[in-house]
Write an enzyme that holds these catalytic residues in place. Sequence first.
Site, mmCIF file in Angstrom:
data_model
loop_
_atom_site.group_PDB
_atom_site.id
_atom_site.type_symbol
_atom_site.label_atom_id
_atom_site.label_comp_id
_atom_site.label_asym_id
_atom_site.label_seq_id
_atom_site.Cartn_x
_atom_site.Cartn_y
_atom_site.Cartn_z
ATOM 1 N N ASP A 45 -80.888 30.495 42.964
ATOM 2 C CA ASP A 45 -80.832 31.236 41.700
ATOM 3 C C ASP A 45 -80.126 30.398 40.635
ATOM 4 O O ASP A 45 -80.025 30.807 39.473
ATOM 5 C CB ASP A 45 -80.200 32.622 41.871
ATOM 6 C CG ASP A 45 -78.762 32.563 42.345
ATOM 7 O OD1 ASP A 45 -78.261 31.459 42.615
ATOM 8 O OD2 ASP A 45 -78.123 33.646 42.452
ATOM 9 N N SER A 46 -79.679 29.193 41.006
ATOM 10 C CA SER A 46 -79.220 28.218 40.007
ATOM 11 C C SER A 46 -80.326 27.942 38.995
ATOM 12 O O SER A 46 -80.062 27.408 37.917
ATOM 13 C CB SER A 46 -78.787 26.918 40.689
ATOM 14 O OG SER A 46 -79.793 26.466 41.583
ATOM 15 N N ASP B 201 -83.482 32.052 47.558
ATOM 16 C CA ASP B 201 -82.228 32.739 47.247
ATOM 17 C C ASP B 201 -82.504 34.196 46.888
ATOM 18 O O ASP B 201 -83.507 34.498 46.238
ATOM 19 C CB ASP B 201 -81.601 32.069 46.017
ATOM 20 C CG ASP B 201 -80.123 31.814 46.193
ATOM 21 O OD1 ASP B 201 -79.525 32.310 47.168
ATOM 22 O OD2 ASP B 201 -79.559 31.081 45.353
ATOM 23 N N LYS C 23 -81.397 33.440 51.432
ATOM 24 C CA LYS C 23 -79.956 33.189 51.342
ATOM 25 C C LYS C 23 -79.287 34.291 50.516
ATOM 26 O O LYS C 23 -79.809 34.699 49.489
ATOM 27 C CB LYS C 23 -79.686 31.827 50.692
ATOM 28 C CG LYS C 23 -78.197 31.517 50.546
ATOM 29 C CD LYS C 23 -77.934 30.120 50.086
ATOM 30 C CE LYS C 23 -78.045 29.911 48.603
ATOM 31 N NZ LYS C 23 -77.158 30.772 47.774
ATOM 32 N N GLU D 185 -75.320 35.727 49.081
ATOM 33 C CA GLU D 185 -73.909 35.407 48.877
ATOM 34 C C GLU D 185 -73.018 36.516 49.431
ATOM 35 O O GLU D 185 -73.403 37.689 49.404
ATOM 36 C CB GLU D 185 -73.622 35.248 47.379
ATOM 37 C CG GLU D 185 -74.322 34.058 46.764
ATOM 38 C CD GLU D 185 -74.015 33.891 45.278
ATOM 39 O OE1 GLU D 185 -73.108 34.571 44.755
ATOM 40 O OE2 GLU D 185 -74.692 33.063 44.648
ATOM 41 N N GLU E 150 -69.306 26.879 49.627
ATOM 42 C CA GLU E 150 -69.278 26.310 48.268
ATOM 43 C C GLU E 150 -67.869 26.347 47.686
ATOM 44 O O GLU E 150 -67.157 27.352 47.796
ATOM 45 C CB GLU E 150 -70.233 27.089 47.343
ATOM 46 C CG GLU E 150 -70.182 26.562 45.911
ATOM 47 C CD GLU E 150 -71.340 26.988 45.016
ATOM 48 O OE1 GLU E 150 -72.222 27.727 45.479
ATOM 49 O OE2 GLU E 150 -71.344 26.557 43.844
HETATM 50 O O1 KIV Z 1 -78.412 28.679 43.679
HETATM 51 C C1 KIV Z 1 -78.192 27.598 44.240
HETATM 52 O O2 KIV Z 1 -78.769 26.559 43.913
HETATM 53 C C2 KIV Z 1 -77.218 27.586 45.318
HETATM 54 C C3 KIV Z 1 -76.823 26.267 45.895
HETATM 55 C C4 KIV Z 1 -76.088 25.454 44.932
HETATM 56 C C5 KIV Z 1 -76.107 26.412 47.184
HETATM 57 O O3 KIV Z 1 -76.780 28.604 45.728
#
Ligand code: KIV
Length: 284
Positions: A45-46, A84, A114, A116, A182
């Site tokens: 989600d970056s 994510d 993924k 959090e 992280e």
């Molecule tokens: O959103 C993302 O790119 C991430 C990574 C930096 C681990 O969560």
Amino acid sequence: MARLTVLDLLRKKTDNEKIVMVTAYDYTMARLVDTAGVDMVLVGDSLGMVVQGHDSTLPVTLDDILYHTRAVGRGLSRAHLTADMPFLSYQVSPEDALRAAGRLLKESGAQSVKLEGGERTAPAIARIVEAGIPVVGHVGLTPQSVHAMGGFKVQGKGSEGDRVLRDALAVQEAGAFCVVLEGLPAKLAARITAELQIPTIGIGAGPSCDGQVLVCNDLLGLDLSFKPRFVKRYAELQHTVVGAVQAYAAEVRGGAFPDADHSFGMRKRAVSSEPDEDRIVKLY
Ligand code: KIV
């Protein structure tokens, strides 16, 4: 070539082999990082920050992740694909979490998801894993909690380290097959890595994790104004891209491009064995 599975990745911890993960958000970058031989590609989600230009990951939607994951998936032949789960797609209830995770697998071709959070996210992880969906955990600096953390700050210093360890253990207990660590002190990440049976994947967490992840835009130096301590740039593509586009603009303005070499003639092919210059191989 077959994609790497959860079992292949778990074996890497047993075999003491580092896991290489990188983010990607589109087909072209996915093909490049897959060709480079990375093990895992994360549609993070970056993308809210590096693709969409927001100042946090909070505005990213499930549809955004679905769209980018489909594109990335088309470019991969070997790397494992993780999608994510964006903010509010898993925090409300484990049922919501399962529904969102299920859409990511069904509609985008992701092989795992993924999430959090540690102890508080464990019920959602357990529900997703129970349905047969592999989960990557993410503890320490969790960017979706940016406001609760008071900014993007290193976590787990001093006695706070025990809380992060408990979070990592809760994620493992809930059934995650690996966990991103992280923004943690290197010693704490080493301690967590030693205590866990599942692989740890570090970002800003020192050298002892079982694997590493970086945002592709950061490692390629696409934005030279962003350089936190944990990022190592392996290229400075911002200069290359700006230089190339400046050269193109100068040639267009000066009339040097397009020239005869990049234009089509009027003469038809006399025999079929002549090179077919009219054939445009790839058209967008
Ligand atoms: O959103 C993302 O790119 C991430 C990574 C930096 C681990 O969560």
